[in-house]
Design a protein around this motif. Structure first.
Motif, PDB file in Angstrom:
ATOM      1  N   ALA A  32       0.779  -1.183   0.027  1.00 29.46           N
ATOM      2  CA  ALA A  32      -0.024   0.043  -0.057  1.00 29.46           C
ATOM      3  C   ALA A  32       0.972   1.310  -0.114  1.00 29.46           C
ATOM      4  O   ALA A  32       2.202   1.144   0.260  1.00 29.46           O
ATOM      5  N   GLN A  33       0.291   2.291  -0.457  1.00 36.55           N
ATOM      6  CA  GLN A  33       1.142   3.557  -0.325  1.00 36.55           C
ATOM      7  C   GLN A  33       1.440   3.703   0.950  1.00 36.55           C
ATOM      8  O   GLN A  33       0.780   3.820   1.945  1.00 36.55           O
ATOM      9  N   LYS A  35       1.748   6.233   4.173  1.00 33.09           N
ATOM     10  CA  LYS A  35       0.737   7.256   4.935  1.00 33.09           C
ATOM     11  C   LYS A  35       2.023   8.558   5.208  1.00 33.09           C
ATOM     12  O   LYS A  35       2.854   8.360   5.957  1.00 33.09           O
ATOM     13  N   LEU A 143      -7.692  14.091   3.376  1.00 35.00           N
ATOM     14  CA  LEU A 143      -8.438  13.338   2.235  1.00 35.00           C
ATOM     15  C   LEU A 143     -10.012  13.221   2.768  1.00 35.00           C
ATOM     16  O   LEU A 143     -10.742  12.798   2.026  1.00 35.00           O
ATOM     17  N   ARG A 146     -15.154  14.937   4.896  1.00 28.89           N
ATOM     18  CA  ARG A 146     -16.244  15.301   6.025  1.00 28.89           C
ATOM     19  C   ARG A 146     -15.522  16.259   7.215  1.00 28.89           C
ATOM     20  O   ARG A 146     -16.342  16.986   7.850  1.00 28.89           O
ATOM     21  N   PRO A 212      -7.582   7.290  -7.508  1.00 28.95           N
ATOM     22  CA  PRO A 212      -7.453   7.331  -6.136  1.00 28.95           C
ATOM     23  C   PRO A 212      -7.815   8.588  -5.669  1.00 28.95           C
ATOM     24  O   PRO A 212      -7.692   9.874  -6.133  1.00 28.95           O
ATOM     25  N   LYS A 213      -8.199   8.762  -4.246  1.00 35.22           N
ATOM     26  CA  LYS A 213      -8.487  10.123  -3.798  1.00 35.22           C
ATOM     27  C   LYS A 213      -7.220  10.907  -3.768  1.00 35.22           C
ATOM     28  O   LYS A 213      -6.175  10.307  -3.410  1.00 35.22           O
TER      29      LYS A 213
END
Lengths: 260, 347
Positions: A32-33, A35, A143, A146, A212-213
């Motif tokens: 995964a990327q 963080k 990202l 909300r 992707p976001k």
């Protein structure tokens, strides 16, 4: 001859087995990327940048010029301080997994802070952010749409910006969110006008597929001394055909306008 | 070494074949190593070929849930109406399919009654709960719970899961609807309801899954996932809130109890940039997270669990897990490009 027959027999057995069960092997799947975060994305004096991918054996490498990291790039060892704006790019590597996609962190130098903002359109009731000054409060968002650092429009966003006194504005940077799964798309264009200059309109490239976001921005060059600026940011009227929400209005989410 | 490899190597050794140099190189099983995922007591090899079928003959849309029946068969529920139910043996061989009338097939629970297996299916498009025999004959259908006074139309009721007690009573989680938990007796008559949408202790945001926790015979209870809240909630059988168990970062689907542990498919990592950021999560008998295949190792600091997130792009959107009697796990996925389940073999 007998030996060949026995070996052939086992070759057949071995092949049959392979078609039954295919266990996942090393280097078949990517990490995964990493963080990546910073204490702020807008640099007043300096910020601290942190990167992580908590998996034993992972190494993270990064660049500060926007290029893709390799294992020859700078190795991320611990959180570091940055004083200058730029594009930091991170990538994770591991002996048993394919290397990750890149994670981009864009740092911005603090701009000129407007004295006032006057809105001519309103964000959607559900996404008013922290109020009318959300886009000039010197806070970038993450990202999560909300978060109160985002203001969300389902229509064109139009506002006037005022400065205390005439200031030289080199460029304006409009930060926005891409989160197509949540129907949040880039603006289609940004139009800047003022009594003291001709109107400038910048088109923003459209998305042709799922992405992707991401935190993105559009930069509008100005190069003028100005007292006030009229800003119009056009929303995507119809979501494209490749998306589940095709034909519907897209959302436009913005976190910060930076006046350099 | 896996049992399968051990047997293969044993038979070869018996023939003295490993002593022959040409054989040992020709029969090198693979140049790379099998990947192992998970942590601590729960680690697995990953079988990507399990259960793969001809998508023209036996297609899947979303693979929503799975159970193992009393015969040891693996039962998969998909919302593809060519074959809503696909039944495999543990090796992944197709045994049978049935079901063409469940467009919103989502929740699948095994019910054992007097030595026979039945299934409870929730269908969020039909807004119904359907009880069937294990081979697909409909026993009863329950419509939206108008008697609660909480629903004005069937469209407000989008059930995601059921949980069954020994006496046949069952609970339905309205996880895509108004977030109530509805309690019925074995005949499908309304007994009680609780929950509802909200952030309070006894409320839910996305009450996606429910299970009956009888691990402690003196304190039988219900475990209900509040997926959007990254939380598992415990209620007594009367619907009174007891506790919340936080799983930061993990959008947990239904809890699945196997022996003393609880297993979850995690649909997504909360703060990942990619949507397909799911993994699997396992809690022990103390409800502590002990393993997260495909994600960060669970780490508690001052009794607080660090945020969990996907570390490898193996899973897309895991939606349910089924643990068989060999301790192996099957992972059904939503929105994964119509792929069949992934089998995890415990090591």
């Amino acid at each position: 001859m007998r030996l060949i027959l026995i070996i052939s027999f086992f070759v057949v057995l071995g092949c049959t087995k392979k078609t039954e069960t295919r266990l996942l092997q090393e280097k078949e799947i990517a990490l995964a990327q990493p963080k990546v975060s910073s204490t702020s994305a807008i640099i007043d004096s300096s910020v601290v940048v942190t990167a992580a991918l908590k998996l034993d054996g992972v190494e993270i490498f990064y660049t500060d010029d926007g290029s893709e990291p390799t294992i020859g790039s700078m190795k991320y060892e611990k959180p570091f301080r940055s004083k200058s704006e730029g594009i930091y790019t991170f990538k994770a590597f591991h002996p048993s997994w394919k290397s990750s996609d890149i994670t981009i962190l864009k740092l911005y130098k603090k701009g000129i802070v407007p004295s006032n903002i006057e809105w001519h359109t309103s964000p959607n009731n559900a996404y008013e952010g922290l109020g009318t000054s959300t886009v000039i409060n010197q806070e970038k968002a993450g990202l999560n749409f909300r978060s109160k650092e985002w203001v969300g429009f389902d229509s064109t966003a139009v506002a006037d910006i005022y400065f205390k006194k005439k200031r030289f504005i080199e460029s304006i940077n409009i930060g926005y969110l891409v989160d197509v799964a949540s129907w949040i798309f880039p603006p289609t264009s940004v139009r800047i006008s003022s009594d003291e200059m001709d109107t400038i309109e910048i088109e923003v490239p459209r998305l042709n597929q799922q992405e992707p976001k991401a935190l993105r921005d559009v930069q509008v060059p100005i190069g003028k001394e100005l007292n006030s600026i009229h800003i119009e940011i056009m929303n995507l009227n119809a979501i494209p055909d490749w998306h589940d929400g095709k034909g519907n209005k897209a959302w436009l989410f913005m976190d910060e306008w930076i006046f350099k | 070494m896996s049992r399968r490899k051990f047997l293969k190597r044993s038979s070869c050794l018996a023939l003295g074949l490993f002593a022959y140099p040409a054989y040992s190189s020709a029969f090198s099983l693979s140049r790379t190593e099998d990947v192992i995922i998970g942590h601590n007591s729960h680690q697995y090899k990953v079988d990507l070929s399990w259960g793969n079928l001809d998508p023209l003959r036996t297609p899947v849309q979303d693979c929503h849930e799975m159970v193992q029946d009393s015969k040891g068969r693996i039962v998969l529920l998909t919302n593809h109406t060519k074959n809503n139910v696909i039944i495999y043996d543990k090796s992944g061989k197709l045994l049978e399919t049935w079901g063409t009338k469940y467009p919103g097939a989502h929740g699948l629970t095994l019910v054992k009654e007097n030595g026979s297996d039945f299934l409870l299916i929730t269908d969020y498009e039909r807004h119904q709960i359907i009880k069937t025999t294990i081979d697909g004959k409909v026993i009863f259908v329950i419509d939206y719970p108008a008697d609660t006074g909480k629903y004005e139309s069937k469209e407000e009721f989008n059930p995601t899961e059921t949980a069954v007690l020994e006496n046949g009573d069952f609970y339905v989680a309205d996880g895509y609807g108004k977030q109530h938990i509805i309690h019925y007796n074995y005949k499908g008559e309304l007994l009680n309801y609780f929950g509802g949408r909200g952030k309070g202790d006894g409320q839910f945001l996305n009450a996606h899954g429910i299970c009956y926790d009888d691990r402690d015979p003196k304190n039988r209870s219900l475990l209900i996932s509040a997926r959007e809240m990254n939380m598992l909630k415990r209620f007594n059988l009367n619907g009174d809130f007891m506790e919340s168990i936080k799983v930061p970062g993990a959008l947990i689907c239904r809890p699945v109890i196997h022996k003393k542990d609880i297993y979850f498919a995690v649909l997504q990592s909360k703060n990942a940039s990619n949507s397909d950021s799911g993994f699997v999560l396992i809690m022990n008998d103390k409800n502590e997270v002990v393993s997260c295949p495909g994600a960060t190792a669970p780490l508690y600091k001052d009794n607080q669990l660090d945020e969990l997130y996907q570390t490898v792009r193996l899973f897309q959107h895991p939606h349910d897990v089924c643990i068989d009697d060999d301790e192996n796990m099957y992972v059904a996925q939503w929105n994964s490009g119509q792929t069949y389940p992934i089998k995890l073999t415990r090591v």
